[in-house]
Structures are given as C-alpha cells and as structure tokens.
Design a protein around this motif. Structure first.
Motif, PDB file in Angstrom:
ATOM      1  N   ASP A 155       0.864  -1.187   0.000  1.00 53.64           N
ATOM      2  CA  ASP A 155       0.000   0.000   0.000  1.00 53.64           C
ATOM      3  C   ASP A 155       0.899   1.234   0.000  1.00 53.64           C
ATOM      4  O   ASP A 155       1.764   1.382   0.873  1.00 53.64           O
ATOM      5  CB  ASP A 155      -0.886   0.016   1.249  1.00 53.64           C
ATOM      6  N   ALA A 156       0.646   2.122  -0.934  1.00 50.22           N
ATOM      7  CA  ALA A 156       1.493   3.323  -1.036  1.00 50.22           C
ATOM      8  C   ALA A 156       1.345   4.219   0.189  1.00 50.22           C
ATOM      9  O   ALA A 156       2.132   5.150   0.379  1.00 50.22           O
ATOM     10  CB  ALA A 156       1.173   4.085  -2.306  1.00 50.22           C
ATOM     11  N   THR A 157       0.356   3.948   1.028  1.00 53.19           N
ATOM     12  CA  THR A 157       0.230   4.708   2.277  1.00 53.19           C
ATOM     13  C   THR A 157       1.504   4.574   3.121  1.00 53.19           C
ATOM     14  O   THR A 157       1.803   5.437   3.931  1.00 53.19           O
ATOM     15  CB  THR A 157      -0.968   4.194   3.097  1.00 53.19           C
ATOM     16  N   GLU A 158       2.252   3.524   2.895  1.00 51.47           N
ATOM     17  CA  GLU A 158       3.518   3.334   3.616  1.00 51.47           C
ATOM     18  C   GLU A 158       4.614   4.222   3.065  1.00 51.47           C
ATOM     19  O   GLU A 158       5.656   4.377   3.688  1.00 51.47           O
ATOM     20  CB  GLU A 158       4.033   1.891   3.407  1.00 51.47           C
ATOM     21  N   MET A 159       4.439   4.700   1.841  1.00 55.19           N
ATOM     22  CA  MET A 159       5.570   5.360   1.169  1.00 55.19           C
ATOM     23  C   MET A 159       5.278   6.801   0.754  1.00 55.19           C
ATOM     24  O   MET A 159       6.127   7.664   0.890  1.00 55.19           O
ATOM     25  CB  MET A 159       5.951   4.559  -0.086  1.00 55.19           C
ATOM     26  N   ILE A 160       4.094   7.022   0.215  1.00 51.82           N
ATOM     27  CA  ILE A 160       3.801   8.366  -0.322  1.00 51.82           C
ATOM     28  C   ILE A 160       3.189   9.225   0.790  1.00 51.82           C
ATOM     29  O   ILE A 160       2.045   9.025   1.198  1.00 51.82           O
ATOM     30  CB  ILE A 160       2.893   8.277  -1.571  1.00 51.82           C
ATOM     31  N   LEU A 161       4.007  10.125   1.298  1.00 52.36           N
ATOM     32  CA  LEU A 161       3.580  11.008   2.389  1.00 52.36           C
ATOM     33  C   LEU A 161       2.993  12.274   1.782  1.00 52.36           C
ATOM     34  O   LEU A 161       3.653  12.948   0.983  1.00 52.36           O
ATOM     35  CB  LEU A 161       4.787  11.356   3.252  1.00 52.36           C
ATOM     36  N   THR A 162       1.761  12.584   2.143  1.00 58.06           N
ATOM     37  CA  THR A 162       1.116  13.753   1.522  1.00 58.06           C
ATOM     38  C   THR A 162       0.631  14.738   2.587  1.00 58.06           C
ATOM     39  O   THR A 162       0.589  14.430   3.777  1.00 58.06           O
ATOM     40  CB  THR A 162      -0.119  13.341   0.689  1.00 58.06           C
ATOM     41  N   GLY A 164      -2.725  17.041   3.927  1.00 61.60           N
ATOM     42  CA  GLY A 164      -4.074  16.579   4.255  1.00 61.60           C
ATOM     43  C   GLY A 164      -5.131  17.133   3.305  1.00 61.60           C
ATOM     44  O   GLY A 164      -6.303  17.222   3.669  1.00 61.60           O
ATOM     45  N   ASN A 165      -4.723  17.493   2.104  1.00 60.06           N
ATOM     46  CA  ASN A 165      -5.680  17.998   1.120  1.00 60.06           C
ATOM     47  C   ASN A 165      -6.359  16.791   0.445  1.00 60.06           C
ATOM     48  O   ASN A 165      -6.007  16.396  -0.660  1.00 60.06           O
ATOM     49  CB  ASN A 165      -4.932  18.881   0.118  1.00 60.06           C
ATOM     50  N   PHE A 166      -7.330  16.235   1.171  1.00 62.27           N
ATOM     51  CA  PHE A 166      -7.966  15.008   0.709  1.00 62.27           C
ATOM     52  C   PHE A 166      -8.540  15.201  -0.694  1.00 62.27           C
ATOM     53  O   PHE A 166      -8.958  16.298  -1.052  1.00 62.27           O
ATOM     54  CB  PHE A 166      -9.070  14.602   1.699  1.00 62.27           C
ATOM     55  N   GLN A 167      -8.517  14.135  -1.458  1.00 67.01           N
ATOM     56  CA  GLN A 167      -9.009  14.099  -2.845  1.00 67.01           C
ATOM     57  C   GLN A 167      -8.067  14.701  -3.871  1.00 67.01           C
ATOM     58  O   GLN A 167      -8.229  14.460  -5.056  1.00 67.01           O
ATOM     59  CB  GLN A 167     -10.385  14.760  -2.980  1.00 67.01           C
ATOM     60  N   ASN A 168      -7.126  15.483  -3.411  1.00 68.14           N
ATOM     61  CA  ASN A 168      -6.160  16.038  -4.362  1.00 68.14           C
ATOM     62  C   ASN A 168      -4.883  16.347  -3.587  1.00 68.14           C
ATOM     63  O   ASN A 168      -4.365  17.454  -3.617  1.00 68.14           O
ATOM     64  CB  ASN A 168      -6.763  17.305  -4.996  1.00 68.14           C
ATOM     65  N   ALA A 169      -4.392  15.335  -2.890  1.00 69.94           N
ATOM     66  CA  ALA A 169      -3.292  15.561  -1.953  1.00 69.94           C
ATOM     67  C   ALA A 169      -1.978  15.786  -2.689  1.00 69.94           C
ATOM     68  O   ALA A 169      -1.770  15.269  -3.791  1.00 69.94           O
ATOM     69  CB  ALA A 169      -3.176  14.364  -1.028  1.00 69.94           C
ATOM     70  N   THR A 170      -1.106  16.542  -2.064  1.00 77.40           N
ATOM     71  CA  THR A 170       0.211  16.824  -2.641  1.00 77.40           C
ATOM     72  C   THR A 170       1.278  16.080  -1.850  1.00 77.40           C
ATOM     73  O   THR A 170       1.353  16.210  -0.631  1.00 77.40           O
ATOM     74  CB  THR A 170       0.499  18.340  -2.578  1.00 77.40           C
ATOM     75  N   PRO A 171       2.090  15.291  -2.529  1.00 78.70           N
ATOM     76  CA  PRO A 171       3.140  14.557  -1.809  1.00 78.70           C
ATOM     77  C   PRO A 171       4.271  15.469  -1.345  1.00 78.70           C
ATOM     78  O   PRO A 171       4.603  16.444  -2.010  1.00 78.70           O
ATOM     79  CB  PRO A 171       3.672  13.569  -2.856  1.00 78.70           C
ATOM     80  N   ASN A 172       4.815  15.112  -0.209  1.00 79.00           N
ATOM     81  CA  ASN A 172       6.074  15.704   0.226  1.00 79.00           C
ATOM     82  C   ASN A 172       7.151  14.858  -0.445  1.00 79.00           C
ATOM     83  O   ASN A 172       7.407  13.728  -0.043  1.00 79.00           O
ATOM     84  CB  ASN A 172       6.152  15.616   1.755  1.00 79.00           C
ATOM     85  N   MET A 173       7.738  15.417  -1.489  1.00 80.47           N
ATOM     86  CA  MET A 173       8.567  14.581  -2.355  1.00 80.47           C
ATOM     87  C   MET A 173       9.845  14.095  -1.670  1.00 80.47           C
ATOM     88  O   MET A 173      10.291  12.983  -1.921  1.00 80.47           O
ATOM     89  CB  MET A 173       8.894  15.322  -3.657  1.00 80.47           C
ATOM     90  N   VAL A 174      10.411  14.925  -0.800  1.00 79.96           N
ATOM     91  CA  VAL A 174      11.677  14.512  -0.180  1.00 79.96           C
ATOM     92  C   VAL A 174      11.443  13.291   0.699  1.00 79.96           C
ATOM     93  O   VAL A 174      12.086  12.243   0.559  1.00 79.96           O
ATOM     94  CB  VAL A 174      12.288  15.681   0.631  1.00 79.96           C
ATOM     95  N   ALA A 175      10.442  13.401   1.590  1.00 80.23           N
ATOM     96  CA  ALA A 175      10.158  12.282   2.489  1.00 80.23           C
ATOM     97  C   ALA A 175       9.673  11.065   1.701  1.00 80.23           C
ATOM     98  O   ALA A 175      10.031   9.916   2.005  1.00 80.23           O
ATOM     99  CB  ALA A 175       9.100  12.701   3.511  1.00 80.23           C
ATOM    100  N   THR A 176       8.871  11.325   0.669  1.00 76.80           N
ATOM    101  CA  THR A 176       8.337  10.224  -0.126  1.00 76.80           C
ATOM    102  C   THR A 176       9.451   9.460  -0.834  1.00 76.80           C
ATOM    103  O   THR A 176       9.461   8.221  -0.864  1.00 76.80           O
ATOM    104  CB  THR A 176       7.314  10.768  -1.158  1.00 76.80           C
ATOM    105  N   ARG A 177      10.392  10.208  -1.373  1.00 76.20           N
ATOM    106  CA  ARG A 177      11.508   9.541  -2.074  1.00 76.20           C
ATOM    107  C   ARG A 177      12.280   8.653  -1.116  1.00 76.20           C
ATOM    108  O   ARG A 177      12.579   7.502  -1.432  1.00 76.20           O
ATOM    109  CB  ARG A 177      12.451  10.586  -2.689  1.00 76.20           C
ATOM    110  N   GLU A 178      12.542   9.186   0.069  1.00 81.39           N
ATOM    111  CA  GLU A 178      13.302   8.399   1.052  1.00 81.39           C
ATOM    112  C   GLU A 178      12.568   7.132   1.443  1.00 81.39           C
ATOM    113  O   GLU A 178      13.114   6.036   1.435  1.00 81.39           O
ATOM    114  CB  GLU A 178      13.477   9.230   2.329  1.00 81.39           C
ATOM    115  N   ARG A 179      11.296   7.298   1.807  1.00 81.65           N
ATOM    116  CA  ARG A 179      10.524   6.137   2.267  1.00 81.65           C
ATOM    117  C   ARG A 179      10.358   5.097   1.161  1.00 81.65           C
ATOM    118  O   ARG A 179      10.404   3.901   1.408  1.00 81.65           O
ATOM    119  CB  ARG A 179       9.108   6.555   2.656  1.00 81.65           C
TER     120      ARG A 179
END
Ligand code: ADP
Ligand code: ASP
Ligand code: MG
Length: 473
Positions: A155-162, A164-179
């Motif tokens: 589940d990408a919930t483990e990796m893609i950190l966004t 709280g703009n539900f339905q059109n959330a924006t990832p935090n790319m730095v943290a997401t890349r690391e995870r």
C-alpha cells in the motif's frame, strides 16, 4: 536497469487482463532486471471500481441504504471473478478472498456510517475510494506468486507522504523519495516484484489520501523518481497518446514521440490518457515516459521525453477538449486604467478555492474573462459581486456574469504559437464549419492554443481541427 510499469484500470480489469499484465511484467523483468509495478483499481468498462466506491459513498450520504449494499455485492463479484480465474484452491485463493471480503465489509460499514451520520467528508471519500487499488494489487501480486515469482503487494500509504488535502493531496517529495526507496530497493535487490497501489498516499498520521482522479499515473512517476528508474511505462487500453480521444474521433492516430510539455498541455486540457501531474517527477529526474497498450503490446506506443529539437516545426499534433465549463466575465468601462482589478478578481476566486482553467486576454481593458468548472460558477459570480460591490454600485463595473455550457478546445504542437499561419488555418477551418469562437487564449506553455467554443459546437470543432492534423498541416 529498473523499469516502473503502471497498469491502468482495464489492464487489471478482469482475470484475462491480469494474465496479459503478468506476462508483460515477467517479459520486462527478463529484459530490465528490476521491475516495480503500480496498479489502478479494477476498471473493466463500463464499471470502474473507483466510480463504484464513490457512488456507494454518495448514495449513502443521500440517505439511501440500498444502493451501497447492492454495490458491495457487485464489488465482491468483480473481484471474486478475477480471483476465481487466476488463483487455484491449493494456492492463496482463500487467503486473498478473505482479504477482499474484509475490504468489502469495510466499504459497507463506512457507507453505513456515512448514511447514519449524514456526513461525507473528503477524508471519508478518500478512505472509501482508495480501496479499489488496495484490492487489485493483492490479487495481482498473489497471481505473480502463483506463477512462481516472489512478489509483494504494497500500500502506497507506507511510502507516499502527503498533505491533508484530501481528494487532491500533494506529496512531500523529499520524504516520499526516502521512504519509497527504503521500502522498495531491498525487495528489488532480492529479485522480488513489488506491486504498489496507485492513486493513494497517507498523511503523517497515516490517514489515507488520494492524489486526484486518474492519479495512478502520477504514483508511478513518483515511484520512478524515488527508485531513480531508467524509464516509466504507462500501460493502458489505447496505442499511446493519440491525435485526439479515439472514443470521440475514430480516425485518431497514435503519436510516436511527444515532449513532456506537449503532453502536459494535452493532459491539463482534458486528454485523460495520462494524469497531468505525471510529467513533473519525470522531467525533474530526466526519466523517459512511455505509454503503451496492454492489449496491443507490440505497438510502440508513445515515447515522451525532453524536446531535443531546437527548431520545433510547429506541426499540429493533437487536439483535446474539456466540456462542462463556464466562462466568467467581469465587464465595465470604469475598469480601464484602474490598477488591481485583475489581482482582486483572481484573489477573490482563489479565496473560494476554485481553480481557474484558463484566462482569456481581452483586446481592451474593459473586460476580464476566465474559465472555471460549471459547478463552481455560481459561487464565483457571488464572490466577485461581493468583492466589487462598490464598483458595481458606481457602475465602474457594469456586469459580472457567467456563461454556461462552454467548452475549451486545445490544439497542441511544439512551436505552435510562434509558427506563422497556423492559427489562421485553425480559425478558417472553424469558420468554414460554422463554429463560433467565443474567445481564444494561449495555452499554459508555448505549445498550445486554446479556443473557447459553445458546448454544442465542440464536437464539430474537434473533428475539423483533427482533419487538419490528419492532413499534416
Ligand atoms: P487507464 O485506466 O489505463 O489509466 P484511462 O481511461 O485513464 O485509462 O485513460 C485511457 C483513455 O484515455 C483511453 O481509453 C481514451 O479514451 C482516453 N483518451 C483521451 N484522450 C486521449 C488521447 N489524446 N490519446 C489517447 N487516449 C485518450
Ligand atoms: N482508480 C483511480 C481513478 O479511477 C486512479 C486511476 O485509475 O488512475 O481515478
Ligand atoms: Mg488513467
């Protein structure tokens, strides 16, 4: 070499489609070495699981206690049939069936809660609509295991950190890349095939978010960037990006190469074949994107990469349209030479959280025209009437109004705006076929021209502009 492969709804829409998909994954693995898979929710047309989940939530919100129960049964059937066709009773069939059953129960109980509370928050919508991907990846990964390959559903919930703009959330790319790298690289090094949910992410508190409709393409690009992949391939149900939506224009042709900019422009202005945000991670990391047809895999599809040609030839490549939008006009002679009217107009719209799809330049300063989606139009007009109450009273601004049933048609091709004569050819084709051009605007990049026409005219407009493309003009 690492390849990220994203499979859309139809590519995982049935047992037969998942079999094709698994073949493609395994072939790619032989060639590339490491393959990470991103998958959408099952989506055999006409039933898309994501649509079904959303409809369940919406009908429950309206107080309907039957529809979501019926949809739950349909949800079960769609997934059951795929499992039945793919997984043997001696294998993981029962385990995966039990997992799907839990998701279907969760859907039913969430819809039940929505109905009882009479409240449907964006957060609840994301929890419900994100379940389609969570189900499809479990089936696909189990099937790959059944074929004898090591595969894990993630589940990408483990990796893609966004946010709280539900339905059109924006990832935090730095943290997401690391995870993402930390979670996937060890699996890839162990020769396993990760199968990851498209579309979803999670907030720092672990609450599920979604990246916007069609967002699985974006998920694949995010994973590609995190893995420093060599390429990202989007597998869908058409032969790549075509000169127009093949469902609307039957003689549309596949386009062999396009630049990131051209595709961004097409996607932004309605070509559903790829999500508009997909290009950014690929551009940043210089990762080529390819769009291919799961059901016609030998077709080369479309390669999307940085435009290397220094001399764009200004050829028309594709046409796209967005229907169901409204044109807002702020009009008045007292606007001439008054600084700040445009800033106040767009400031007021932004405060309503409405995005402006296009701004049209007027030839004088007497009016400002822009396009918003139809459902937002009434609120925008009210918001502007408040903002300009004084000016309206003084008649500096005479009228603020919205025109409904408008469409934006966008023509795309590198160098279009700067190539002499193209716009003329487009407008005479439209004129020859009695299409009334309400307004024009240059697209968001230099490779697009947008034309605003009435909803009744847009079909004809697209058809005749497409004729110019086919004629190689
Ligand atoms: P997936 O589930 O694979 O992501 P989508 O339905 O989101 O598939 O996108 C593929 C669809 O996009 C095609 O079936 C086609 O009808 C539509 N489409 C719209 N514009 C274009 C275009 N210019 N080129 C190709 N397909 C397009
Ligand atoms: N399943 C999601 C949707 O239908 C995401 C996707 O398919 O890309 O919007
Ligand atoms: Mg899609």
């Amino acid at each position: 070499m690492t390849l990220v492969m994203k499979f859309g709804g139809t590519s995982v829409g049935s047992a037969a489609a998942m079999r094709e998909t698994a073949d493609l994954i395994l072939q790619a693995r032989d060639t590339w070495g490491q393959v990470a898979v991103v998958a959408s929710a099952m989506g055999s047309k006409p039933v898309k699981v994501t649509d079904l989940l959303l409809r369940g939530a919406q009908t429950a919100f309206m107080g309907d206690s039957e529809t979501y129960q019926r949809l739950a049964a349909q949800l079960w059937e769609i997934h059951y049939e795929a499992i039945d066709g793919l997984l043997s009773p001696e294998g993981e069939r029962q385990i995966v069936l039990a997992e799907i059953e839990r998701f279907v129960e969760r859907f039913t109980s969430l819809c039940g809660a929505v109905r009882v509370l009479g409240e449907l928050t964006p957060r609840a919508l994301d929890a419900i609509s994100g379940m389609g991907e969570q189900m499809s990846i479990r089936i696909l990964a189990a099937y790959l295991r059944e074929l004898g390959y090591d595969s894990e559903a993630i589940d990408a919930t483990e990796m893609i950190l966004t946010d709280g703009n539900f339905q059109n959330a924006t990832p935090n790319m730095v943290a997401t890349r690391e995870r993402t790298a930390a979670r996937l690289l060890p699996l890839l090094d162990d020769d396993a095939i990760p199968v990851i949910t498209g579309f979803i992410g999670a907030t720092a508190d672990g609450v599920t978010t979604t990246l916007g409709r069609g967002g699985s393409d974006y998920s694949a690009a995010i994973v590609g960037q995190a893995l420093e992949a060599d390429e990202v391939w989007i597998w869908t149900d058409v032969d790549g990006v075509m000169s127009a939506d093949p469902r609307l224009v039957p003689n549309a042709v596949s386009i062999p190469t396009l630049s990131f900019r051209e595709v961004s422009e097409l996607a932004y202005y309605g070509a559903k074949v790829i999500h508009a945000k997909t290009m950014r991670p690929c551009v940043e990391s210089g990762i080529p994107l390819r769009i291919k047809n799961t059901f016609n895999p030998t077709h080369p599809g479309t390669v999307i990469e940085e435009d290397r040609s220094s001399q764009p030839n200004g050829a028309l490549k594709a046409v796209t349209a967005i229907k169901g939008v409204s044109m807002i006009t702020v009009e008045g002679k007292g606007m001439i030479g008054v600084p700040g009217i445009a800033a106040r107009t767009f400031g007021a719209v932004a405060r309503l959280d409405v995005s402006v799809l296009l701004i049209s330049q007027a030839s004088s300063e007497q009016s400002i025209c822009f396009i918003v989606t139809e459902p937002a139009a009434a609120a925008v007009v009210r918001g502007l009437e408040d903002e300009f109450a004084d000016e309206l009273r003084r008649h500096d601004i005479e009228r603020i109004w919205s025109r409904e049933d408008i469409a934006i048609m966008t023509i795309v091709g590198a160098g279009l705006q700067t190539t002499y004569g193209i716009a003329g050819r487009v407008f005479s084709a439209l004129g020859d076929h009695q299409v009334n051009v309400i307004a024009i605007a240059q697209g968001s990049t230099e490779c697009g021209i947008s034309v605003i026409v009435s909803g009744d005219d847009v079909g004809r407009a697209v058809e005749h502009v497409h004729d110019l493309i086919v004629a190689g003009e």
